[in-house]
Write a protein that holds these residues in place. Structure first.
Motif, PDB file in Angstrom:
ATOM      1  N   GLY A  50      44.395  31.229  36.969  1.00  0.00           N
ATOM      2  CA  GLY A  50      44.930  31.440  35.624  1.00  0.00           C
ATOM      3  C   GLY A  50      43.946  32.072  34.661  1.00  0.00           C
ATOM      4  O   GLY A  50      44.344  32.683  33.669  1.00  0.00           O
ATOM      5  N   ASN A  51      42.662  31.951  34.950  1.00  0.00           N
ATOM      6  CA  ASN A  51      41.645  32.548  34.094  1.00  0.00           C
ATOM      7  C   ASN A  51      41.273  33.977  34.484  1.00  0.00           C
ATOM      8  O   ASN A  51      40.515  34.633  33.775  1.00  0.00           O
ATOM      9  CB  ASN A  51      40.382  31.682  34.073  1.00  0.00           C
ATOM     10  N   LEU A  52      41.793  34.457  35.609  1.00  0.00           N
ATOM     11  CA  LEU A  52      41.538  35.840  35.998  1.00  0.00           C
ATOM     12  C   LEU A  52      42.297  36.781  35.072  1.00  0.00           C
ATOM     13  O   LEU A  52      43.424  36.484  34.656  1.00  0.00           O
ATOM     14  CB  LEU A  52      41.995  36.090  37.439  1.00  0.00           C
ATOM     15  N   SER A  53      41.710  37.921  34.786  1.00  0.00           N
ATOM     16  CA  SER A  53      42.425  38.928  33.995  1.00  0.00           C
ATOM     17  C   SER A  53      43.496  39.560  34.888  1.00  0.00           C
ATOM     18  O   SER A  53      43.400  39.517  36.123  1.00  0.00           O
ATOM     19  CB  SER A  53      41.465  40.010  33.503  1.00  0.00           C
ATOM     20  N   LEU A  54      44.494  40.160  34.263  1.00  0.00           N
ATOM     21  CA  LEU A  54      45.524  40.847  35.040  1.00  0.00           C
ATOM     22  C   LEU A  54      44.903  41.996  35.818  1.00  0.00           C
ATOM     23  O   LEU A  54      45.301  42.281  36.945  1.00  0.00           O
ATOM     24  CB  LEU A  54      46.649  41.334  34.128  1.00  0.00           C
TER      25      LEU A  54
END
Length: 167
Positions: A50-54
Protein backbone atom coordinates in the motif's frame (compact mmCIF):
# COMPACT_ATOMS: atom_id res chain seq x y z
CA UNK A 1 23.00 -8.16 -2.58
CA UNK A 2 20.17 -10.66 -2.94
CA UNK A 3 16.79 -9.68 -1.56
CA UNK A 4 15.30 -12.73 0.15
CA UNK A 5 11.73 -13.07 1.39
CA UNK A 6 13.10 -12.70 4.92
CA UNK A 7 14.74 -9.38 4.07
CA UNK A 8 11.60 -8.17 2.28
CA UNK A 9 9.50 -9.00 5.34
CA UNK A 10 11.72 -6.69 7.40
CA UNK A 11 11.51 -3.66 5.11
CA UNK A 12 9.95 -0.69 6.86
CA UNK A 13 6.57 -0.18 5.15
CA UNK A 14 7.15 3.59 5.02
CA UNK A 15 10.40 3.04 3.09
CA UNK A 16 8.48 1.38 0.27
CA UNK A 17 7.24 4.79 -0.89
CA UNK A 18 10.74 5.57 -2.15
CA UNK A 19 10.96 2.69 -4.61
CA UNK A 20 10.63 3.17 -8.37
CA UNK A 21 9.46 0.69 -11.00
CA UNK A 22 13.13 0.02 -11.76
CA UNK A 23 13.83 -0.72 -8.08
CA UNK A 24 10.91 -3.17 -7.94
CA UNK A 25 12.10 -4.84 -11.14
CA UNK A 26 15.60 -5.23 -9.74
CA UNK A 27 14.36 -6.72 -6.46
CA UNK A 28 11.97 -9.23 -7.98
CA UNK A 29 12.02 -12.02 -10.51
CA UNK A 30 13.82 -9.99 -13.16
CA UNK A 31 16.64 -8.78 -10.92
CA UNK A 32 18.61 -9.83 -7.90
CA UNK A 33 15.62 -11.69 -6.51
CA UNK A 34 15.92 -14.11 -9.43
CA UNK A 35 18.83 -15.77 -7.62
CA UNK A 36 16.66 -17.01 -4.78
CA UNK A 37 14.46 -20.08 -4.72
CA UNK A 38 11.54 -18.07 -3.46
CA UNK A 39 10.40 -14.74 -4.86
CA UNK A 40 11.16 -11.91 -2.40
CA UNK A 41 7.67 -10.50 -2.91
CA UNK A 42 6.14 -13.64 -1.37
CA UNK A 43 6.60 -11.97 2.02
CA UNK A 44 5.37 -8.53 0.93
CA UNK A 45 2.72 -7.30 3.36
CA UNK A 46 -0.42 -5.37 2.48
CA UNK A 47 0.97 -2.37 4.36
CA UNK A 48 4.23 -2.46 2.39
CA UNK A 49 2.34 -2.85 -0.89
CA UNK A 50 0.00 0.00 0.00
CA UNK A 51 2.94 2.34 0.46
CA UNK A 52 4.36 1.70 -3.01
CA UNK A 53 3.79 4.44 -5.56
CA UNK A 54 1.65 3.59 -8.58
CA UNK A 55 4.78 4.11 -10.68
CA UNK A 56 6.66 1.48 -8.65
CA UNK A 57 3.92 -1.07 -9.31
CA UNK A 58 4.89 -0.90 -12.97
CA UNK A 59 8.05 -2.87 -12.10
CA UNK A 60 6.28 -6.08 -11.11
CA UNK A 61 6.63 -9.12 -13.35
CA UNK A 62 4.51 -12.25 -13.74
CA UNK A 63 6.56 -14.25 -11.23
CA UNK A 64 6.31 -11.45 -8.66
CA UNK A 65 2.53 -11.27 -9.01
CA UNK A 66 2.12 -15.04 -8.62
CA UNK A 67 3.99 -14.89 -5.31
CA UNK A 68 1.76 -12.24 -3.67
CA UNK A 69 -0.01 -13.36 -0.51
CA UNK A 70 -3.81 -13.35 -0.20
CA UNK A 71 -3.34 -10.44 2.24
CA UNK A 72 -1.84 -8.25 -0.52
CA UNK A 73 -4.61 -9.12 -2.98
CA UNK A 74 -7.38 -8.47 -0.45
CA UNK A 75 -6.06 -4.96 0.26
CA UNK A 76 -5.63 -3.95 -3.39
CA UNK A 77 -7.68 -1.14 -4.93
CA UNK A 78 -8.49 -0.31 -8.56
CA UNK A 79 -5.69 2.20 -9.10
CA UNK A 80 -3.11 -0.25 -7.72
CA UNK A 81 -4.41 -3.17 -9.77
CA UNK A 82 -4.35 -1.22 -13.03
CA UNK A 83 -0.86 0.16 -12.27
CA UNK A 84 0.52 -3.39 -12.50
CA UNK A 85 1.56 -4.15 -16.11
CA UNK A 86 -1.07 -6.12 -18.02
CA UNK A 87 1.55 -8.76 -18.91
CA UNK A 88 2.35 -9.26 -15.22
CA UNK A 89 -1.33 -9.80 -14.38
CA UNK A 90 -0.94 -13.17 -16.12
CA UNK A 91 0.76 -14.28 -12.88
CA UNK A 92 -2.40 -13.81 -10.84
CA UNK A 93 -3.45 -17.15 -9.39
CA UNK A 94 -7.00 -18.29 -8.75
CA UNK A 95 -6.34 -18.03 -5.01
CA UNK A 96 -5.12 -14.45 -5.42
CA UNK A 97 -8.09 -13.54 -7.60
CA UNK A 98 -10.54 -14.97 -5.07
CA UNK A 99 -9.10 -12.51 -2.52
CA UNK A 100 -9.21 -9.53 -4.87
CA UNK A 101 -12.03 -7.13 -3.97
CA UNK A 102 -14.42 -6.79 -6.94
CA UNK A 103 -13.96 -2.99 -6.82
CA UNK A 104 -10.32 -3.53 -7.81
CA UNK A 105 -11.58 -4.44 -11.30
CA UNK A 106 -13.52 -1.19 -11.76
CA UNK A 107 -10.81 0.52 -13.85
CA UNK A 108 -9.43 -2.38 -15.87
CA UNK A 109 -9.16 -2.42 -19.66
CA UNK A 110 -10.17 -4.96 -22.27
CA UNK A 111 -6.56 -6.19 -22.27
CA UNK A 112 -6.80 -6.88 -18.54
CA UNK A 113 -10.01 -8.86 -19.04
CA UNK A 114 -8.43 -10.90 -21.83
CA UNK A 115 -5.37 -11.60 -19.69
CA UNK A 116 -7.48 -12.64 -16.70
CA UNK A 117 -9.66 -14.98 -18.75
CA UNK A 118 -7.10 -16.50 -21.09
CA UNK A 119 -5.70 -19.91 -20.32
CA UNK A 120 -2.56 -19.11 -22.32
CA UNK A 121 -1.04 -22.04 -24.19
CA UNK A 122 -3.64 -24.48 -22.89
CA UNK A 123 -6.47 -22.34 -24.28
CA UNK A 124 -8.40 -24.07 -27.06
CA UNK A 125 -8.10 -20.96 -29.22
CA UNK A 126 -4.68 -20.63 -30.84
CA UNK A 127 -4.85 -16.82 -30.75
CA UNK A 128 -5.30 -16.65 -26.98
CA UNK A 129 -2.66 -14.53 -25.24
CA UNK A 130 -0.74 -15.82 -22.25
CA UNK A 131 -2.96 -15.27 -19.28
CA UNK A 132 -3.98 -16.00 -15.77
CA UNK A 133 -6.93 -18.22 -16.61
CA UNK A 134 -8.90 -17.16 -13.55
CA UNK A 135 -12.26 -17.09 -15.31
CA UNK A 136 -13.65 -19.79 -13.04
CA UNK A 137 -12.92 -17.55 -10.06
CA UNK A 138 -15.01 -14.62 -11.30
CA UNK A 139 -18.07 -14.04 -9.15
CA UNK A 140 -21.17 -12.06 -10.07
CA UNK A 141 -19.70 -9.20 -8.02
CA UNK A 142 -16.46 -9.28 -10.05
CA UNK A 143 -18.40 -9.21 -13.33
CA UNK A 144 -20.62 -6.36 -12.09
CA UNK A 145 -17.51 -4.31 -11.25
CA UNK A 146 -16.08 -4.56 -14.78
CA UNK A 147 -16.11 -1.22 -16.64
CA UNK A 148 -18.78 -1.11 -19.35
CA UNK A 149 -16.27 0.38 -21.81
CA UNK A 150 -13.92 -2.57 -21.40
CA UNK A 151 -16.70 -5.09 -21.92
CA UNK A 152 -18.00 -3.19 -24.97
CA UNK A 153 -14.59 -3.44 -26.63
CA UNK A 154 -14.44 -7.22 -26.38
CA UNK A 155 -14.45 -8.80 -29.81
CA UNK A 156 -16.33 -11.83 -31.05
CA UNK A 157 -14.57 -15.19 -31.22
CA UNK A 158 -11.94 -15.34 -28.50
CA UNK A 159 -13.70 -13.00 -26.09
CA UNK A 160 -17.13 -14.54 -26.48
CA UNK A 161 -15.58 -17.99 -25.98
CA UNK A 162 -13.80 -17.06 -22.76
CA UNK A 163 -16.68 -15.04 -21.36
CA UNK A 164 -18.62 -18.28 -21.44
CA UNK A 165 -16.29 -19.55 -18.70
CA UNK A 166 -17.66 -17.05 -16.19
CA UNK A 167 -20.34 -18.59 -14.05
Amino acid sequence: QTITPEKMANFDPAAMSGFSANDIGMMGAGGIGANTHENPFSSLTAEQFGNLSLDAMGGFETEDISSFSPEVWSAMDASQFTAIPVEAIAGLTSEGFQNLPPEALSQITTDHIRTLLSQGESDPLPTAPAGAGVGESFTAEHVAALPTEAIAELSAGFDIHVLGRIS
